[in-house]
Structure formats: structure tokens, C-alpha cells
Design an enzyme around this catalytic site. Sequence first.
Site, PDB file in Angstrom:
ATOM      1  CB  ALA A 132      15.944  23.056  13.999  1.00 30.64           C
ATOM      2  CE1 TYR A 145      10.707  20.212   5.954  1.00 27.69           C
ATOM      3  CE2 TYR A 145      12.124  21.597   7.301  1.00 27.69           C
ATOM      4  CZ  TYR A 145      11.619  20.359   6.995  1.00 27.69           C
ATOM      5  OH  TYR A 145      12.010  19.263   7.709  1.00 27.69           O
TER       6      TYR A 145
HETATM    7  P1  NAD Z   1      13.259  11.754   3.900  1.00 20.47           P
HETATM    8  O1  NAD Z   1      12.950  12.669   2.756  1.00 20.47           O
HETATM    9  O2  NAD Z   1      14.394  10.819   3.752  1.00 20.47           O
HETATM   10  O3  NAD Z   1      11.961  10.952   4.313  1.00 20.47           O
HETATM   11  C1  NAD Z   1      10.655  11.438   4.117  1.00 20.47           C
HETATM   12  C2  NAD Z   1       9.889  10.376   3.389  1.00 20.47           C
HETATM   13  O4  NAD Z   1       8.543  10.832   3.226  1.00 20.47           O
HETATM   14  C3  NAD Z   1      10.425  10.086   1.988  1.00 20.47           C
HETATM   15  O5  NAD Z   1      10.809   8.738   1.870  1.00 20.47           O
HETATM   16  C4  NAD Z   1       9.262  10.430   1.072  1.00 20.47           C
HETATM   17  O6  NAD Z   1       9.132   9.579  -0.046  1.00 20.47           O
HETATM   18  C5  NAD Z   1       8.085  10.273   2.025  1.00 20.47           C
HETATM   19  N1  NAD Z   1       6.939  11.010   1.512  1.00 20.47           N
HETATM   20  C6  NAD Z   1       6.899  12.281   1.054  1.00 20.47           C
HETATM   21  N2  NAD Z   1       5.680  12.578   0.594  1.00 20.47           N
HETATM   22  C7  NAD Z   1       4.921  11.463   0.763  1.00 20.47           C
HETATM   23  C8  NAD Z   1       3.580  11.146   0.450  1.00 20.47           C
HETATM   24  N3  NAD Z   1       2.794  12.039  -0.135  1.00 20.47           N
HETATM   25  N4  NAD Z   1       3.126   9.915   0.761  1.00 20.47           N
HETATM   26  C9  NAD Z   1       3.928   8.993   1.345  1.00 20.47           C
HETATM   27  N5  NAD Z   1       5.210   9.243   1.640  1.00 20.47           N
HETATM   28  C10 NAD Z   1       5.715  10.465   1.363  1.00 20.47           C
HETATM   29  O7  NAD Z   1      13.486  12.724   5.167  1.00 20.47           O
HETATM   30  P2  NAD Z   1      14.097  12.381   6.591  1.00 20.47           P
HETATM   31  O8  NAD Z   1      15.405  13.079   6.677  1.00 20.47           O
HETATM   32  O9  NAD Z   1      14.019  10.938   6.874  1.00 20.47           O
HETATM   33  O10 NAD Z   1      13.075  13.176   7.521  1.00 20.47           O
HETATM   34  C11 NAD Z   1      11.985  12.531   8.147  1.00 20.47           C
HETATM   35  C12 NAD Z   1      11.129  13.572   8.831  1.00 20.47           C
HETATM   36  O11 NAD Z   1      11.904  14.326   9.776  1.00 20.47           O
HETATM   37  C13 NAD Z   1      10.521  14.603   7.882  1.00 20.47           C
HETATM   38  O12 NAD Z   1       9.232  14.934   8.314  1.00 20.47           O
HETATM   39  C14 NAD Z   1      11.429  15.803   8.031  1.00 20.47           C
HETATM   40  O13 NAD Z   1      10.769  17.002   7.716  1.00 20.47           O
HETATM   41  C15 NAD Z   1      11.790  15.711   9.501  1.00 20.47           C
HETATM   42  N6  NAD Z   1      13.071  16.372   9.800  1.00 20.47           N
HETATM   43  C16 NAD Z   1      14.224  15.829   9.333  1.00 20.47           C
HETATM   44  C17 NAD Z   1      15.428  16.474   9.585  1.00 20.47           C
HETATM   45  C18 NAD Z   1      16.728  15.930   9.096  1.00 20.47           C
HETATM   46  O14 NAD Z   1      17.757  16.539   9.372  1.00 20.47           O
HETATM   47  N7  NAD Z   1      16.745  14.806   8.370  1.00 20.47           N
HETATM   48  C19 NAD Z   1      15.447  17.673  10.332  1.00 20.47           C
HETATM   49  C20 NAD Z   1      14.226  18.188  10.778  1.00 20.47           C
HETATM   50  C21 NAD Z   1      13.043  17.518  10.526  1.00 20.47           C
END
Ligand code: NAD
Length: 320
Positions: free
Chosen positions: A119, A149
Site C-alpha cells: 500500500a 520503501y
Molecule cells: P518480514 O520482514 O517478516 O519478511 C521478509 C523476509 O525477507 C525476512 O525474513 C528477511 O530476512 C527476508 N530477507 C530480506 N532480505 C533478504 C535477502 N537479501 N535474502 C534473503 N532473504 C531476505 O516481512 P513480512 O511482513 O513477512 O512481509 C513480506 C513481504 O510483504 C515483504 O516484501 C513486504 O514488503 C511485503 N508487505 C508486507 C506488509 C505487512 O504489513 N507485513 C505490507 C505490505 C507489503
Amino acid sequence: MRTALVCGAGGFIGHHLVRALKREGMWVRGVDLKRPDFSPSPADDFVLADLRNAASAQACVDRHFDEVYQLAADMGGAGYLFSGDNDAVVMRNSALVNLNVLEACRVTGVGRVFFSSSACVYPMCNQQDPDNPTCAEATAYPAEPDSEYGWEKLFAERLYLTYARNHGLVCRIARYHNIFGPEGTWQGGREKAPAAICRKVSMVTDGGDIEVWGDGLQTRSFLYVDECVVGTLRLMRSDCQTPLNIGSEELISINDLVALVARIAGKQISIRHISGPIGVRGRTSDNRLISEMLGWAPSAPLHNGLAVTYRWIEGQVGLF
Ligand code: NAD
């Protein structure tokens, strides 16, 4: 047996997604820099790898997968993403991951690829009114995200769309809106509002007060992680080629969110407003398009998921 690759499988949503794919009987490989924080991954194969490295990404996509879910990102709550201090790192890290994973998918050839956008791509100018924010998919342009971001997510969306257009890769893109639930980050600076508020409420004694950034009148909507996973699977397996919101339309102010958590906890809580990064004044999902295209909408109100999440965080605080 159908196969899936989940990048970011050690993270919050990725871990829940692996569980859902395993329940369906798929063979699943998870990839992340780390394992899940709170429980073991049920993935058949869990690879610890840094996807910023192109060779590592290629090694993870060493065979055909029916479904590749790209959720890995340098991620955090407002304290991490909106302070400005981490902008260069966030953009570089997440852009490299997306470039590498997508190219590896092209080289190897996979069934379809899902990308988790956010979002945060929506323009700031449409989110000034806390009671009436606009986040319909078509309003993402002209672009004016509120954070770097968000700009990286917009770039990545375009990257997936171009790989679909020029290389024939089947790509699906969701714009997640504030996902929350058990096993999400709840402390340490990367946690988001629902987890932070659950933690603060669980730690304060009845009649006490907690700190909230800003005046608390800023509004958001929050989607429970199980609903997010259902929406993700539905979108991945659809024929929808454009980004779709996956979120809730239940708009709530941060002050009211505190009141809701306090009610769940059975405590009287007052709020101390302090300065801090708050992002836009209002943001909520607009589910008209996803409901029309996929027939998807959240199945339960915010209260239900929040009650489960509060109990989980209360348990974590007790262990700490
Ligand atoms: P999270 O941070 O819990 O999970 C992301 C994972 O990516 C982490 O475990 C991290 O270690 C891994 N990661 C980061 N860099 C890395 C790399 N170089 N190599 C391998 N792994 C790597 O976040 P989340 O809340 O589970 O979100 C998951 C996805 O959804 C993300 O792309 C985030 O931007 C997107 N998103 C999440 C939300 C939310 O509210 N949680 C909202 C919008 C978008």
C-alpha cells in the site's frame, strides 16, 4: 507433486504461506537469510541464502517450480521505514533481491511468480484525509509514495510487469495493506502498529498509560495474516495481470485501535501522545477491484484476528 519456492520464508507472511502450501500437499522450498523466529518451518527444504547475491538467487531457482512467491524484502514498521535513516539500504537490498530472483526465474523457467508489493506505493496526496483515503489500484500514478520503501515497490512492480511483457513470465502482484497476526515481529524496532500496541497494552498494568506516536487520529486498516494468505493464493492462481490490493476496508484510528486492544485485554488504558514517524494521515484498502475480479474479501472483522494476536503477544511478553 506440485512445487513452490517461497523467498522470505523465514519472515512473517512467508512462514504462514509455507504452512498453507504444505497443507495443500505441495513440495516447498523456503529461502531466507534466517529461519522463522518463533517456530520451525514446515518447508521440505529450507535454504539459508542472501538473495542480494545473483549466484545465490540462481542456485535457489535451480529447477522448475510451479509457483514462486517473492516476499523477501528489507522490511520494518514506521520506525524503520519512515525515519529516513535506512532509505539507501532498504532500496538497494530489496531492489537487488527482486532483480536477482526475477532473472533467475527467467533463466530457469518457472510456472508463475508472485510479488508482494505494498500500500506504500499510493500517492501521499490521496491520503491526507484520515476519514477518506483513496487507494484504488488505478490511483498509484502519477506516483508520489510516502517513503523510499514505496518507491522501490513501485519500481519492482514495473520490473515484474516488464518481465511479463518482454519475457512472457507469468507474474502476479499484490499490494498488501498492513498485515498482522501471530508470529509477526513484536519488538525490536521493526514491529508495526498492531503488534507494538498489543505489546504495550500487555505490559502495562490496568489503569496505566501507553505511548502512541502522533495524535493517534491517523487511520489505517489491518488485515489478519490468514486472510492475506488466502487472498495471495487466489491471486496467484488467477489470470489477473495487474496489481491488486489485498487488505481490509475496516478503517480505524490508532486511538481506536488502542481502545480495541485494551478491551480485548480487559484493561483500562489511557494514551500519552508523543512525537514519532507516523506516515500518511489515512490509508485503507480499496477492495472493489479484487472483489470484482477474484471474489475475494476478508471473511472476519479486525477484532477476531486482533484477539488471537493479542493473546500470542501476551504469551511472548511472558516468556521474555
Ligand atoms: P518480514 O520482514 O517478516 O519478511 C521478509 C523476509 O525477507 C525476512 O525474513 C528477511 O530476512 C527476508 N530477507 C530480506 N532480505 C533478504 C535477502 N537479501 N535474502 C534473503 N532473504 C531476505 O516481512 P513480512 O511482513 O513477512 O512481509 C513480506 C513481504 O510483504 C515483504 O516484501 C513486504 O514488503 C511485503 N508487505 C508486507 C506488509 C505487512 O504489513 N507485513 C505490507 C505490505 C507489503
